[in-house]
Write a protein that holds these residues in place. Sequence first.
Motif, PDB file in Angstrom:
ATOM      1  N   GLU A 236       0.843  -1.186   0.000  1.00  0.00           N
ATOM      2  CA  GLU A 236       0.000   0.000   0.000  1.00  0.00           C
ATOM      3  C   GLU A 236       0.879   1.236   0.000  1.00  0.00           C
ATOM      4  O   GLU A 236       2.033   1.204   0.415  1.00  0.00           O
ATOM      5  N   GLU A 237       0.314   2.340  -0.440  1.00  0.00           N
ATOM      6  CA  GLU A 237       1.109   3.562  -0.497  1.00  0.00           C
ATOM      7  C   GLU A 237       1.360   4.151   0.884  1.00  0.00           C
ATOM      8  O   GLU A 237       2.329   4.849   1.089  1.00  0.00           O
ATOM      9  N   ASN A 238       0.494   3.880   1.846  1.00  0.00           N
ATOM     10  CA  ASN A 238       0.678   4.353   3.213  1.00  0.00           C
ATOM     11  C   ASN A 238       1.079   3.173   4.086  1.00  0.00           C
ATOM     12  O   ASN A 238       0.440   2.129   4.080  1.00  0.00           O
ATOM     13  N   TYR A 239       2.108   3.401   4.852  1.00  0.00           N
ATOM     14  CA  TYR A 239       2.555   2.343   5.750  1.00  0.00           C
ATOM     15  C   TYR A 239       1.548   2.143   6.876  1.00  0.00           C
ATOM     16  O   TYR A 239       1.215   1.024   7.235  1.00  0.00           O
ATOM     17  N   TYR A 240       1.059   3.269   7.434  1.00  0.00           N
ATOM     18  CA  TYR A 240       0.028   3.235   8.464  1.00  0.00           C
ATOM     19  C   TYR A 240      -1.296   3.649   7.845  1.00  0.00           C
ATOM     20  O   TYR A 240      -1.359   4.384   6.855  1.00  0.00           O
ATOM     21  N   ASP A 241      -2.368   3.214   8.458  1.00  0.00           N
ATOM     22  CA  ASP A 241      -3.705   3.619   8.014  1.00  0.00           C
ATOM     23  C   ASP A 241      -3.895   5.090   8.370  1.00  0.00           C
ATOM     24  O   ASP A 241      -3.831   5.458   9.550  1.00  0.00           O
ATOM     25  N   PRO A 242      -4.112   5.954   7.373  1.00  0.00           N
ATOM     26  CA  PRO A 242      -4.227   7.386   7.679  1.00  0.00           C
ATOM     27  C   PRO A 242      -5.431   7.725   8.547  1.00  0.00           C
ATOM     28  O   PRO A 242      -5.450   8.761   9.226  1.00  0.00           O
ATOM     29  N   LYS A 243      -6.446   6.881   8.603  1.00  0.00           N
ATOM     30  CA  LYS A 243      -7.623   7.159   9.428  1.00  0.00           C
ATOM     31  C   LYS A 243      -7.298   7.004  10.910  1.00  0.00           C
ATOM     32  O   LYS A 243      -7.938   7.607  11.754  1.00  0.00           O
ATOM     33  N   LYS A 244      -6.291   6.190  11.223  1.00  0.00           N
ATOM     34  CA  LYS A 244      -5.949   5.933  12.616  1.00  0.00           C
ATOM     35  C   LYS A 244      -4.904   6.914  13.163  1.00  0.00           C
ATOM     36  O   LYS A 244      -4.664   6.936  14.361  1.00  0.00           O
ATOM     37  N   ILE A 245      -4.305   7.715  12.304  1.00  0.00           N
ATOM     38  CA  ILE A 245      -3.288   8.663  12.739  1.00  0.00           C
ATOM     39  C   ILE A 245      -3.969   9.936  13.210  1.00  0.00           C
ATOM     40  O   ILE A 245      -4.771  10.527  12.495  1.00  0.00           O
ATOM     41  N   ILE A 246      -3.672  10.360  14.416  1.00  0.00           N
ATOM     42  CA  ILE A 246      -4.237  11.590  14.969  1.00  0.00           C
ATOM     43  C   ILE A 246      -3.188  12.691  14.821  1.00  0.00           C
ATOM     44  O   ILE A 246      -2.100  12.623  15.406  1.00  0.00           O
ATOM     45  N   LEU A 247      -3.534  13.702  14.006  1.00  0.00           N
ATOM     46  CA  LEU A 247      -2.607  14.802  13.762  1.00  0.00           C
ATOM     47  C   LEU A 247      -3.006  15.985  14.633  1.00  0.00           C
ATOM     48  O   LEU A 247      -4.192  16.186  14.921  1.00  0.00           O
ATOM     49  N   PRO A 248      -2.053  16.828  15.045  1.00  0.00           N
ATOM     50  CA  PRO A 248      -2.404  18.022  15.827  1.00  0.00           C
ATOM     51  C   PRO A 248      -3.093  19.056  14.925  1.00  0.00           C
ATOM     52  O   PRO A 248      -2.925  19.055  13.712  1.00  0.00           O
ATOM     53  N   ASN A 249      -3.874  19.926  15.554  1.00  0.00           N
ATOM     54  CA  ASN A 249      -4.538  21.004  14.796  1.00  0.00           C
ATOM     55  C   ASN A 249      -3.490  21.958  14.259  1.00  0.00           C
ATOM     56  O   ASN A 249      -2.495  22.257  14.893  1.00  0.00           O
ATOM     57  N   PRO A 250      -3.712  22.483  13.038  1.00  0.00           N
ATOM     58  CA  PRO A 250      -2.709  23.397  12.463  1.00  0.00           C
ATOM     59  C   PRO A 250      -2.592  24.709  13.204  1.00  0.00           C
ATOM     60  O   PRO A 250      -1.575  25.384  13.127  1.00  0.00           O
ATOM     61  N   GLY A 251      -3.607  25.129  13.965  1.00  0.00           N
ATOM     62  CA  GLY A 251      -3.540  26.415  14.659  1.00  0.00           C
ATOM     63  C   GLY A 251      -2.751  26.353  15.930  1.00  0.00           C
ATOM     64  O   GLY A 251      -2.193  27.356  16.390  1.00  0.00           O
ATOM     65  N   LYS A 252      -2.633  25.235  16.544  1.00  0.00           N
ATOM     66  CA  LYS A 252      -1.904  25.126  17.813  1.00  0.00           C
ATOM     67  C   LYS A 252      -0.462  24.717  17.544  1.00  0.00           C
ATOM     68  O   LYS A 252      -0.193  23.836  16.758  1.00  0.00           O
ATOM     69  N   GLU A 253       0.433  25.389  18.279  1.00  0.00           N
ATOM     70  CA  GLU A 253       1.846  25.005  18.155  1.00  0.00           C
ATOM     71  C   GLU A 253       2.520  25.019  19.472  1.00  0.00           C
ATOM     72  O   GLU A 253       2.267  25.669  20.377  1.00  0.00           O
TER      73      GLU A 253
END
Length: 145
Positions: free
Chosen positions: A128-145
């Motif tokens: 598969e093109e993604n090693y991990y399932d992208p639905k299961k990856i939780i990314l931080p919000n772009p506004g918070k740093e």
Amino acid sequence: MLIRLARLRPSLSGTLPNVQARLVSQSESSSATGSTVVTGKHGPLPESAGHQEVNQFFKNPDYHGFSDDPVIDEWNMRLGCFFGISVALVIGGTFLHYLPDHGMQQWARREAERLILQREKEGLPLIEENYYDPKKIILPNPGKE
């Protein structure tokens, strides 16, 4: 000093005379150091003093060092060579051959072949093109740093 220079004689090519010196200690001998001079010579022991040491190679030219008896010596040599070399190589080689899979390389290959067959049956791509399932990856919000 001249002795050290005499070592350079090949490079100096005859500029120094041929110096031969004898190293002699100039210090007095003390009782703490033993003398290295042999003061007397021991003669051969008389026949009545005990048995003489027998060289086994004169008694048995094929002496292997296991026994004084030539027959037992030869059998001990044969058994030692058989068990020390033949059995050690055969049993040792068999032991090394049947050791568990080092680094689990054989297991990893079998598992990969099993997954390839499973994906081919299900009609999925092999990789598969993604090693991990992208639905299961939780990314931080772009506004918070």
